[in-house]
Design a protein around this motif. Structure first.
Motif: not given
Ligand code: FMN
Length: 345
Positions: A295-297, A261-268, A105-109, A270-275
């Motif tokens: 998809x990446x998420x 913190x820093x921003x990354x799109x590697x997890x999901x 499953x990729x995401x909810x409807x 989409x750019x997001x900020x985390x430790x």
């Protein structure tokens, strides 16, 4: 009739935070303390949205919000998916995995989630990642639900206002979690909350909510003085007792002594900020190549779930804003009381 300004005694919205932080206990405790609690429902199935709203109502008779990501189901290109998996091969090796499972499953409807939200009938519905269609906005208004849209730049704020939103939440670059950008490149919407407020306020006649790095009463009064009608705070509530995040994640936030913190799109995707952590570092070189959200998420879902189970924070997405060093380990009622006292000081 409720308006954004009469929703709650204090101008404080607890940000919706997908991934388990916004338990019904957290949402209800914020609303009971005179703020507006928000349930993050982007990752919830429609039935779970209705059940969690019922749970909140058993804990409070005060208004609360429900939040969704505005999204469409992705088209999957299976050849591209195999290339995307290769980008995660190094991480898999470190975890001792031969291969990465393909998500089922990729995401909810989104339409089904929106139906559930309307059935749950919160006082407020807030949205990020895109703007609603006119008919979706109309259905929410017909149900007596106030609509808040997220904007990370002036064109987005103007679009939400023109669509009939009851308020716009301006998300500064300091904010923890995902950027809500939907006009222009995500990396180009990089104004901090003060500059974003200054750029947008003169063009908006609807209430404005300021978000990003707001951790204490002084920052709240500063945002209000700069033209915000309310603030939306996420990270400040992540470390409360009622927050549902993993204990090891909570501990990492409480131990932070500066903005790590820093921003990354590697997890999901989409750019997001985390430790900043090991996953972000090893993926830094290929972060621009990973497929877009969701998809990446979904692809990294198995990695993040396994890491959370084993408390391996170096492989978890530790979303938080630039104010992380000001995190406090308090029950919600106490945090709210401290914030109100700091605002009055
Ligand atoms: C862990 C986490 C998860 C988040 N999830 C969502 C979400 O599901 N929906 C949303 O609109 N915003 C989400 N956000 C962003 C918040 O709405 C808000 O912009 C941000 O928390 C404000 O910055 P602060 O964390 O510095 O207070 C999330 C933020 C965090 C920290």
């Amino acid at each position: 009739m409720l308006t954004m300004q009469t929703l709650c005694p204090h101008p404080i919205i607890q940000a919706p935070m997908a991934g388990g932080a916004t338990t019904p206990e957290l949402v209800a405790a914020v609303s009971n303390a005179g703020g507006l609690g928000s349930l993050a429902a982007p990752l919830l199935a429609p039935l779970a949205i209705i059940e969690q709203a019922e749970h909140i109502r058993r804990l409070t008779d005060k208004p609360f919000a429900i939040n969704l990501f505005v999204q469409t189901r992705p088209q999957i290109d299976f050849a591209a998916l195999e290339s995307a998996k290769l980008l995660l091969q190094g991480v898999c090796r470190e975890l001792g995995w031969d291969s990465l499972p393909t998500p089922t499953r990729w995401c909810e409807d989104f339409e089904a989630q929106l139906d559930a939200l309307i059935t749950a009938r919160p006082a407020v519905a807030s949205f990020t990642f895109d703007v609603l269609h006119g008919s979706q906005m109309q259905r929410l208004h017909d149900a007596g639900i106030l609509v808040v849209g997220t904007a990370t730049n002036l064109p987005e704020a103007i679009v939400w206002q023109a669509m009939g939103a009851d308020a716009v939440c301006l998300q500064g670059v300091e904010a923890g979690g995902h950027r809500g950008t939907f006009i222009g490149a995500q990396k180009d919407s990089s104004l901090g909350i003060s500059a974003l407020l200054a750029a947008c306020r003169p063009h908006l006649h609807i209430p404005v909510i300021a978000a990003g790095g707001i951790m204490d009463g002084k920052a709240i009064t500063d945002a209000l003085a700069a033209g915000a009608d309310m603030v939306q705070m996420g990270s400040a509530f992540l470390t409360t007792r009622e927050s549902g995040i993993n204990q090891a994640y909570k501990q990492r936030l409480l131990e932070a002594r500066s903005d790590t913190t820093r921003q990354t799109r590697a997890f999901s995707g989409r750019i997001a900020r985390g430790l900043d952590n090991h996953f972000m570092q090893v993926m830094a070189e290929v972060a621009d190549k990973v497929p877009a959200y969701p998809i990446q998420n979904a692809l990294t879902g198995a990695i993040r779930a396994a890491a959370a189970k084993d408390n391996r924070t170096e492989f978890m997405s530790l979303w938080v804003g630039q104010g992380v060093a000001a995190s406090r380990d308090l029950p919600v009622a106490e945090l709210m009381a401290v914030l109100v006292a700091e605002m009055q000081a």
